[in-house]
Design a protein around this motif. Structure first.
Motif, mmCIF file in Angstrom:
data_model
loop_
_atom_site.group_PDB
_atom_site.id
_atom_site.type_symbol
_atom_site.label_atom_id
_atom_site.label_comp_id
_atom_site.label_asym_id
_atom_site.label_seq_id
_atom_site.Cartn_x
_atom_site.Cartn_y
_atom_site.Cartn_z
ATOM 1 N N HIS A 65 53.234 53.885 18.075
ATOM 2 C CA HIS A 65 51.882 54.427 17.966
ATOM 3 C C HIS A 65 51.641 55.481 19.035
ATOM 4 C CE1 HIS A 65 47.584 54.646 17.247
ATOM 5 N NE2 HIS A 65 47.397 54.525 18.558
ATOM 6 N N ALA A 66 50.975 56.576 18.654
ATOM 7 C CA ALA A 66 50.658 57.652 19.594
ATOM 8 C C ALA A 66 49.151 57.778 19.798
ATOM 9 C CB ALA A 66 51.213 58.978 19.087
ATOM 10 N N PHE A 67 48.732 57.696 21.063
ATOM 11 C CA PHE A 67 47.401 58.137 21.440
ATOM 12 C C PHE A 67 47.509 59.621 21.785
ATOM 13 C CE2 PHE A 67 46.978 53.549 22.604
ATOM 14 C CZ PHE A 67 45.932 53.236 21.742
ATOM 15 N N ALA A 68 46.384 60.323 21.825
ATOM 16 C CA ALA A 68 46.426 61.771 22.041
ATOM 17 C C ALA A 68 46.555 62.146 23.517
ATOM 18 C CB ALA A 68 45.181 62.421 21.442
ATOM 19 N N ASP A 69 45.588 61.732 24.325
ATOM 20 C CA ASP A 69 45.519 62.113 25.734
ATOM 21 C C ASP A 69 44.717 61.041 26.457
ATOM 22 O OD1 ASP A 69 43.980 63.487 28.093
ATOM 23 O OD2 ASP A 69 45.566 64.913 27.626
ATOM 24 N N SER A 104 56.041 50.507 20.710
ATOM 25 C CA SER A 104 55.829 51.338 21.893
ATOM 26 C C SER A 104 54.562 52.154 21.705
ATOM 27 C CB SER A 104 57.021 52.260 22.166
ATOM 28 O OG SER A 104 57.202 53.180 21.114
ATOM 29 N N VAL A 105 53.929 52.498 22.821
ATOM 30 C CA VAL A 105 52.713 53.300 22.827
ATOM 31 C C VAL A 105 52.973 54.529 23.680
ATOM 32 C CG1 VAL A 105 50.301 53.398 23.546
ATOM 33 C CG2 VAL A 105 51.195 51.322 22.475
ATOM 34 N N VAL A 106 52.699 55.719 23.130
ATOM 35 C CA VAL A 106 52.957 56.970 23.848
ATOM 36 C C VAL A 106 51.718 57.856 23.776
ATOM 37 C CG1 VAL A 106 55.417 56.855 23.332
ATOM 38 C CG2 VAL A 106 53.890 58.128 21.802
ATOM 39 N N GLY A 143 49.958 64.772 17.808
ATOM 40 C CA GLY A 143 50.024 63.425 17.260
ATOM 41 C C GLY A 143 50.190 63.434 15.751
ATOM 42 N N VAL A 144 49.400 64.264 15.079
ATOM 43 C CA VAL A 144 49.511 64.365 13.613
ATOM 44 C C VAL A 144 50.874 64.898 13.212
ATOM 45 C CG1 VAL A 144 48.572 65.460 11.546
ATOM 46 C CG2 VAL A 144 47.022 64.665 13.345
ATOM 47 N N THR A 145 51.331 65.938 13.921
ATOM 48 C CA THR A 145 52.651 66.507 13.622
ATOM 49 C C THR A 145 53.750 65.474 13.809
ATOM 50 O OG1 THR A 145 51.923 68.721 14.286
ATOM 51 C CG2 THR A 145 54.296 68.321 14.242
ATOM 52 N N THR A 182 52.190 55.867 13.627
ATOM 53 C CA THR A 182 50.746 56.017 13.549
ATOM 54 C C THR A 182 50.270 56.855 14.732
ATOM 55 O OG1 THR A 182 50.396 53.945 14.764
ATOM 56 C CG2 THR A 182 50.359 53.823 12.346
ATOM 57 N N ALA A 183 49.084 57.452 14.585
ATOM 58 C CA ALA A 183 48.513 58.241 15.672
ATOM 59 C C ALA A 183 46.995 58.188 15.592
ATOM 60 C CB ALA A 183 48.977 59.698 15.609
ATOM 61 N N ALA A 184 46.361 58.206 16.762
ATOM 62 C CA ALA A 184 44.901 58.215 16.846
ATOM 63 C C ALA A 184 44.407 59.645 17.004
ATOM 64 C CB ALA A 184 44.437 57.366 18.030
ATOM 65 N N THR A 185 43.378 59.993 16.246
ATOM 66 C CA THR A 185 42.775 61.322 16.353
ATOM 67 C C THR A 185 41.318 61.213 15.921
ATOM 68 O OG1 THR A 185 43.004 63.643 15.730
ATOM 69 C CG2 THR A 185 43.564 62.010 14.035
#
Length: 306
Positions: free
Chosen positions: A140-144, A172-174, A182-184, A193-196
């Motif tokens: 999973h990716a958070f943005a910033d 993992s969380v990045v 994140g979308v890319t 997955t990614a949060a936006t």
């Protein structure tokens, strides 16, 4: 009589300089913008506003960008920029970094009068992931770290409302570094997955990327949405003269009406959006105190490891 005439003449000569007020000390005004999208596009979107402010205020206006949210926040704290358009969490970070010495004045308002947007979690439509439970054990990716919709709100809700700690739930969380990244990353399979964020189902970061041809339509699906978030404010350095803050605020406030085409570019107007942004409304710090409290909760939660 000669003395009075000379004095009057001196006053007339000095009057134009005195009339400039804050502009004598701030002949260049710099405003910061966050890194939610690539630098070329964010500069392009904000150019109509920059040009409008320069013409309206009669001073040079420059755009300040940084590679991440913290760069803009620290520039504000170091008095390197006068004003910035911040997200709610970035505002809270700047509020903390300056010991409260910043002043929010405006936020965006939609056609229906709403002043909010939503954090969302996205995945590829063909990933088989339909909800956050399906994403367990995935990347999973958070943005910033200073993003409201890309980190603070989804992290808080995952723990407090969804019942899991992201670091334990996901493989993992990045941090992707920006919303577009994140979308890319999801499209390319780097992240599951990614949060936006999005304003509604036709207006948001991934919809904008589709419109710009950055990603193909139909690849991205939403699997989670937060409660409504208050849109972030135009924020001024608290050391600035009060009349400067008011004059710049009023100029920004007048932008949508006086340059409607420029505002459409600035706000990423989508003709299919039934509820687009159509201007600004005044706000104060009380509107964002809950974000400051939420950031403090996240810090305490991560520090304690609970």
């Amino acid at each position: 009589m000669r003395f009075i005439t000379a004095t009057a003449l001196a006053a007339l000569i000095a009057a134009p300089a005195l009339a400039q007020g804050w502009k004598d000390d701030y002949q260049v005004v710099k405003f910061g913008i966050l890194s939610s999208e690539n630098e070329k596009d964010r500069l392009m979107r904000n150019e109509p506003l920059r040009a409008y402010l320069e013409e309206t205020l009669g001073v040079s206006v420059e755009i300040f960008t940084a590679g991440n949210y913290d760069g803009v926040i620290q520039a504000m704290a170091a008095n390197q920029i006068e004003v910035a358009r911040l997200g709610s969490s970035a505002y809270a970070a700047a509020y903390t970094a300056t010991d409260g010495n910043i002043i929010p004045t405006l936020t965006s308002v939609a056609k229906d009068g709403s002043t909010g947007y939503y954090s969302v979690v996205l995945t590829r439509c063909d990933s088989g992931i339909k909800n956050l439970e399906d994403a367990k054990g995935k990347i999973h990716a958070f943005a910033d770290p200073d993003s409201t919709s890309g980190y603070a709100v989804p992290y808080f809700n995952m723990v407090e409302r969804e019942g899991f700690k992201p670091e334990e739930h996901f493989k993992s969380v990045v941090f992707s570094g920006s919303h577009e990244a994140g979308v890319t990353g999801v499209v390319n399979g780097t992240f599951d997955t990614a949060a936006t964020y999005q304003d509604n189902d036709v207006s948001g970061i991934y919809q904008r990327m589709e419109d710009k041809g950055m990603i193909e339509p139909g690849l991205i699906c939403k699997i989670w949405e937060s409660p409504e978030i208050t849109s972030g404010p135009w924020t001024f350095n608290g050391n600035l003269p009060a009349d400067m803050i008011e004059e710049v605020t009023a100029a920004i406030e007048s932008f949508p009406k006086n340059d409607p085409e420029g505002y459409k570019l600035y706000s990423s107007f989508n003709p299919e959006d039934a509820n687009p942004e159509n201007g600004f409304v005044r706000v104060d710090h009380d509107r964002y105190q809950w974000i400051v409290d939420m950031r403090d909760w996240i810090k305490d939660h991560r520090r304690s490891g609970s």
